[in-house]
Write an enzyme that holds these catalytic residues in place. Structure first.
Site, PDB file in Angstrom:
ATOM      1  N   ALA A  26       0.829  -1.215   0.000  1.00  0.00           N
ATOM      2  CA  ALA A  26       0.000   0.000   0.000  1.00  0.00           C
ATOM      3  C   ALA A  26       0.861   1.262   0.000  1.00  0.00           C
ATOM      4  O   ALA A  26       0.449   2.297   0.507  1.00  0.00           O
ATOM      5  CB  ALA A  26      -0.909  -0.017   1.230  1.00  0.00           C
ATOM      6  N   GLY A  49       2.290   2.756  -2.754  1.00  0.00           N
ATOM      7  CA  GLY A  49       2.351   3.485  -4.034  1.00  0.00           C
ATOM      8  C   GLY A  49       1.596   4.811  -4.006  1.00  0.00           C
ATOM      9  O   GLY A  49       0.710   5.040  -3.179  1.00  0.00           O
ATOM     10  N   ARG A  87      -1.545   7.355 -11.694  1.00  0.00           N
ATOM     11  CA  ARG A  87      -2.575   7.396 -12.735  1.00  0.00           C
ATOM     12  C   ARG A  87      -3.885   8.033 -12.278  1.00  0.00           C
ATOM     13  O   ARG A  87      -4.748   8.359 -13.073  1.00  0.00           O
ATOM     14  CB  ARG A  87      -2.819   5.968 -13.264  1.00  0.00           C
ATOM     15  CG  ARG A  87      -1.664   5.444 -14.100  1.00  0.00           C
ATOM     16  CD  ARG A  87      -1.700   3.935 -14.256  1.00  0.00           C
ATOM     17  NE  ARG A  87      -1.130   3.251 -13.091  1.00  0.00           N
ATOM     18  CZ  ARG A  87      -0.911   1.943 -13.010  1.00  0.00           C
ATOM     19  NH1 ARG A  87      -1.212   1.159 -14.032  1.00  0.00           N
ATOM     20  NH2 ARG A  87      -0.390   1.406 -11.921  1.00  0.00           N
ATOM     21  N   GLY A 127      -3.033  -3.521  -2.036  1.00  0.00           N
ATOM     22  CA  GLY A 127      -3.932  -2.658  -1.269  1.00  0.00           C
ATOM     23  C   GLY A 127      -4.935  -1.915  -2.119  1.00  0.00           C
ATOM     24  O   GLY A 127      -5.823  -1.242  -1.600  1.00  0.00           O
ATOM     25  N   GLY A 179      -0.767  -7.869 -15.586  1.00  0.00           N
ATOM     26  CA  GLY A 179       0.250  -8.859 -15.945  1.00  0.00           C
ATOM     27  C   GLY A 179      -0.427 -10.136 -16.444  1.00  0.00           C
ATOM     28  O   GLY A 179      -1.511 -10.480 -15.975  1.00  0.00           O
ATOM     29  N   ASN A 221      -2.713 -11.934 -13.883  1.00  0.00           N
ATOM     30  CA  ASN A 221      -2.130 -11.931 -12.540  1.00  0.00           C
ATOM     31  C   ASN A 221      -2.916 -10.975 -11.649  1.00  0.00           C
ATOM     32  O   ASN A 221      -3.069  -9.805 -11.968  1.00  0.00           O
ATOM     33  CB  ASN A 221      -0.664 -11.490 -12.628  1.00  0.00           C
ATOM     34  CG  ASN A 221      -0.078 -11.231 -11.257  1.00  0.00           C
ATOM     35  OD1 ASN A 221      -0.463 -11.892 -10.284  1.00  0.00           O
ATOM     36  ND2 ASN A 221       0.838 -10.282 -11.163  1.00  0.00           N
ATOM     37  N   ASN A 248      -6.426   1.366 -10.627  1.00  0.00           N
ATOM     38  CA  ASN A 248      -5.316   2.244 -10.982  1.00  0.00           C
ATOM     39  C   ASN A 248      -5.794   3.583 -11.524  1.00  0.00           C
ATOM     40  O   ASN A 248      -5.055   4.554 -11.499  1.00  0.00           O
ATOM     41  CB  ASN A 248      -4.436   1.580 -12.041  1.00  0.00           C
ATOM     42  CG  ASN A 248      -3.768   0.326 -11.496  1.00  0.00           C
ATOM     43  OD1 ASN A 248      -3.420   0.270 -10.331  1.00  0.00           O
ATOM     44  ND2 ASN A 248      -3.625  -0.673 -12.334  1.00  0.00           N
ATOM     45  N   ALA A 293     -45.299  26.954  13.223  1.00  0.00           N
ATOM     46  CA  ALA A 293     -44.568  27.261  11.980  1.00  0.00           C
ATOM     47  C   ALA A 293     -43.686  28.485  12.173  1.00  0.00           C
ATOM     48  O   ALA A 293     -44.093  29.462  12.798  1.00  0.00           O
ATOM     49  CB  ALA A 293     -45.570  27.515  10.862  1.00  0.00           C
TER      50      ALA A 293
HETATM   51  C1  UD1 Z   1       0.457  -5.139 -10.441  1.00  0.00           C
HETATM   52  C2  UD1 Z   1       1.222  -6.317 -11.081  1.00  0.00           C
HETATM   53  C3  UD1 Z   1       0.407  -6.838 -12.268  1.00  0.00           C
HETATM   54  C4  UD1 Z   1      -0.972  -7.263 -11.788  1.00  0.00           C
HETATM   55  C5  UD1 Z   1      -1.676  -6.100 -11.094  1.00  0.00           C
HETATM   56  C6  UD1 Z   1      -2.950  -6.579 -10.474  1.00  0.00           C
HETATM   57  C7  UD1 Z   1       3.577  -5.766 -10.696  1.00  0.00           C
HETATM   58  C8  UD1 Z   1       4.833  -5.315 -11.306  1.00  0.00           C
HETATM   59  N1  UD1 Z   1       2.523  -5.874 -11.504  1.00  0.00           N
HETATM   60  O1  UD1 Z   1       0.415  -4.098 -11.408  1.00  0.00           O
HETATM   61  O2  UD1 Z   1       1.070  -7.984 -12.836  1.00  0.00           O
HETATM   62  O3  UD1 Z   1      -1.737  -7.717 -12.894  1.00  0.00           O
HETATM   63  O4  UD1 Z   1      -0.838  -5.568 -10.047  1.00  0.00           O
HETATM   64  O5  UD1 Z   1      -3.655  -5.510  -9.932  1.00  0.00           O
HETATM   65  O6  UD1 Z   1       3.554  -6.059  -9.521  1.00  0.00           O
HETATM   66  N2  UD1 Z   1       3.147  -0.662  -4.297  1.00  0.00           N
HETATM   67  C9  UD1 Z   1       3.980  -0.537  -3.218  1.00  0.00           C
HETATM   68  N3  UD1 Z   1       5.264  -0.129  -3.416  1.00  0.00           N
HETATM   69  C10 UD1 Z   1       5.758   0.129  -4.658  1.00  0.00           C
HETATM   70  C11 UD1 Z   1       4.900  -0.015  -5.771  1.00  0.00           C
HETATM   71  C12 UD1 Z   1       3.596  -0.426  -5.557  1.00  0.00           C
HETATM   72  O7  UD1 Z   1       3.579  -0.770  -2.077  1.00  0.00           O
HETATM   73  O8  UD1 Z   1       6.935   0.487  -4.748  1.00  0.00           O
HETATM   74  C13 UD1 Z   1       1.740  -1.069  -4.067  1.00  0.00           C
HETATM   75  C14 UD1 Z   1       0.720  -0.118  -4.645  1.00  0.00           C
HETATM   76  O9  UD1 Z   1       0.373   0.868  -3.681  1.00  0.00           O
HETATM   77  C15 UD1 Z   1      -0.447  -1.029  -4.967  1.00  0.00           C
HETATM   78  C16 UD1 Z   1       0.208  -2.388  -5.219  1.00  0.00           C
HETATM   79  O10 UD1 Z   1       1.517  -2.296  -4.704  1.00  0.00           O
HETATM   80  O11 UD1 Z   1      -1.349  -1.138  -3.900  1.00  0.00           O
HETATM   81  C17 UD1 Z   1       0.270  -2.729  -6.710  1.00  0.00           C
HETATM   82  O12 UD1 Z   1       1.000  -1.716  -7.378  1.00  0.00           O
HETATM   83  P1  UD1 Z   1       0.479  -1.086  -8.737  1.00  0.00           P
HETATM   84  O13 UD1 Z   1       1.401  -0.015  -9.146  1.00  0.00           O
HETATM   85  O14 UD1 Z   1      -0.941  -0.773  -8.625  1.00  0.00           O
HETATM   86  O15 UD1 Z   1       0.697  -2.325  -9.709  1.00  0.00           O
HETATM   87  P2  UD1 Z   1      -0.058  -2.608 -11.078  1.00  0.00           P
HETATM   88  O16 UD1 Z   1       0.510  -1.746 -12.136  1.00  0.00           O
HETATM   89  O17 UD1 Z   1      -1.511  -2.577 -10.880  1.00  0.00           O
HETATM   90 CA    CA Z   2      -2.863  -1.846  -9.245  1.00  0.00          CA
END
Ligand code: UD1
Ligand code: CA
Length: 481
Positions: free
Chosen positions: A21, A23, A27, A114, A152, A184, A242, A395
């Site tokens: 959680a 990130g 987007r 998350g 993915g 994925n 996203n 009233a």
């Molecule tokens: C990710 C998967 C993708 C999958 C998708 C499903 C990777 C590289 N790709 O992509 O294969 O189909 O989820 O929803 O994992 N986060 C962190 N730290 C970071 C980066 C992200 O905690 O450095 C957290 C984000 O807050 C988020 C989660 O990890 O809650 C997933 O990251 P996100 O950037 O949403 O990955 P996707 O591009 O959706």
């Molecule tokens: Ca995601």
């Protein structure tokens, strides 16, 4: 110490759940962290944590936070889970690298995203049970999505052997790989020892320059460890958010599911597509919700109520048999059984409407208790007041509760009658069964059983108009005929 030994059957595997959680949610183009964006009236992360804590105790749940970490921590701290701070967000693989110290002593680590709030405890349990029964190094939760764009894709070894060879991200996928619909989810179960033995092999040599957790599938496979996949119970459970559009889609699914559940439990909801009902709302059987109603936050509504169109009810408690006519706004109000509200009543925080009481059109209440069977039917403001039973508030009655600096209380005892268009200048008390004459300005207490009239006496000046207006002095036109 051998972790393999500790995995043996004489004791249950120690399982941790890590929720990613940290990130930013680029987007979304938002100043707020992604996981605090709301669907169904609650932050995305709250749902994932709720599902996780149904599978393992809160002390074994770890949220990996980073972007706006303090805000995220504060929003979910009450759940009793642990937090790991990923200062720089260098990818989902990096998130787990940062969590190594906290998680390495577990046998199994389940990883959740998350930002995917539809995940159910049953599906997490399924992932865990599958992993426990087959013992691979990594189990990936997957789903066949009709449109897997952005996700993915899961690359299988052969059609016959259900093992996974790798996960490819959309951006790196070949056109043929993009046609794969096995997606994925971003949820995995890992053998903790093998995850941390190989996690440093991740590289950030990819279009995003990030360490992808998804690359662990290929890395473990190359190390001759088994990587498997298990399907989510319902493919929609894996949907991530996203973008704003994805979030709205999830919100709609969630609210429609909520309406269906309420209907199963005996609530009639006309045109559920037009109603906005938050996830935590409770409604009793035989209550009817008309179109275009919003019921928000922690609202609880009893049985046999009718909530008519265009009402917005937030964090309120409504007893059985209450009628809410169209266009009412309730926030932090408590309405007892058989009361009637509206149309267009505004009940602000601290309003307590007694059994069988009536609050009518364009009546605003705040921090006000209206006793049993009392009525304030038209055009009033009742603030900071304590109103007894069987009181009639005429009233246009206004409690003048604010002197520009402080708020003051108005007390109206049982059975009192307040004539229309009265202003009650607080602090003031109207005694039991007292009467206030219409259009009075009451500045002093009125004793029980008395009549108070606080208005200028009417004077009548006969013939005044004719004397004042010359036009009226012309003789009357003769009557026709
Ligand atoms: C990710 C998967 C993708 C999958 C998708 C499903 C990777 C590289 N790709 O992509 O294969 O189909 O989820 O929803 O994992 N986060 C962190 N730290 C970071 C980066 C992200 O905690 O450095 C957290 C984000 O807050 C988020 C989660 O990890 O809650 C997933 O990251 P996100 O950037 O949403 O990955 P996707 O591009 O959706
Ligand atoms: Ca995601």
């Amino acid at each position: 110490m051998s972790k393999i030994k500790s995995n043996s059957s004489h004791r249950a595997a120690r399982v941790a759940i890590a929720v990613m959680a940290a990130g930013k949610g680029t987007r979304l183009k938002s100043k707020h962290p992604k996981v605090l964006h709301e669907v169904g009236g609650k932050p995305l992360l709250a749902y994932v944590i709720a599902a996780a804590t149904k599978v393992v105790p809160a002390q074994d749940v770890y949220a990996i936070i980073g972007h706006e970490a303090d805000r995220v921590r504060e929003a979910v701290a009450h759940t009793g889970i642990n937090f790991i701070v990923q200062k720089e967000q260098r990818g989902t693989g990096h998130a787990l690298m940062v969590a190594r110290e906290a998680l390495a002593s577990y046998d199994q680590v389940i990883v959740l995203s998350g930002d995917a709030p539809l995940i159910s405890p049953q599906t997490i349990q399924k992932l865990r049970d599958f992993h426990n029964s087959k013992h691979p190094a990594m189990t990936i939760l997957t789903a066949q999505l009709y449109d897997p764009t952005g996700y993915g894709r899961v690359i299988r070894t052969t059609k016959k052997k259900p093992d996974v060879k790798a996960i490819v991200e959309e951006k790196s996928a070949t056109p043929a790989q993009r046609k794969i619909r096995e997606t994925n989810s971003g949820f995995y179960a890992f053998d903790a020892r093998l995850l941390f033995a190989h996690i440093d092999e991740l590289s950030n040599d990819n279009p995003h320059g990030e360490f992808y957790l998804t690359d662990m599938a290929g890395i473990l496979r190359k190390a001759k460890k088994s990587v498997m996949a298990v399907a989510a119970n319902d493919p929609h459970e894996i949907l991530g958010s996203n973008t704003r559009a994805e979030m709205v889609d999830i919100d709609q699914r969630m609210r429609l599911a909520k309406c269906r559940q309420l209907m199963t439990d005996g609530v009639t909801i006309f045109y559920p597509q037009t109603c906005v009902i938050d996830w935590d709302v409770e409604i009793g059987p035989d209550t009817t919700i008309e179109p275009f109603v919003q019921i928000l936050g922690k609202t609880r509504i009893g049985s046999d109520c009718r909530i008519r169109s265009y009402s917005v009810i937030k964090d309120s408690v409504i007893g059985d048999g209450v009628l809410v006519r169209p266009g009412c706004i309730l926030d932090g109000a408590h309405v007892m059984r058989a009361a009637t509200l509206g149309p267009y009543s505004h009940l602000r925080p601290g309003s307590e409407i007694g059994e069988g009481a009536h609050v009518g059109n364009f009546v605003e209440t705040k921090k006000t208790r209206l006793g049993k069977r009392s009525k304030a039917n038209h055009l009033s403001y009742l603030g900071d007041s304590e109103i007894g039973e069987d009181v009639n508030v005429g009233a246009g009655t206004i409690t003048c509760n604010y002197d520009g600096e402080r708020k003051h209380a108005t007390v109206i005892d049982d059975g009192a009658f307040i004539g229309s268009d009265s202003t009650l200048v607080a602090p003031v008390r109207i005694g039991k069964s007292a009467y206030v004459g219409a259009a009075s300005c009451i500045t002093d207490d009125v004793p029980a059983d008395s009549l108070a009239i606080g208005r200028a006496r009417q004077i009548v000046k006969e013939g005044w108009t004719k004397a004042k207006r010359p036009s009226l002095q012309k003789p009357d036109k003769p009557a026709l005929g």
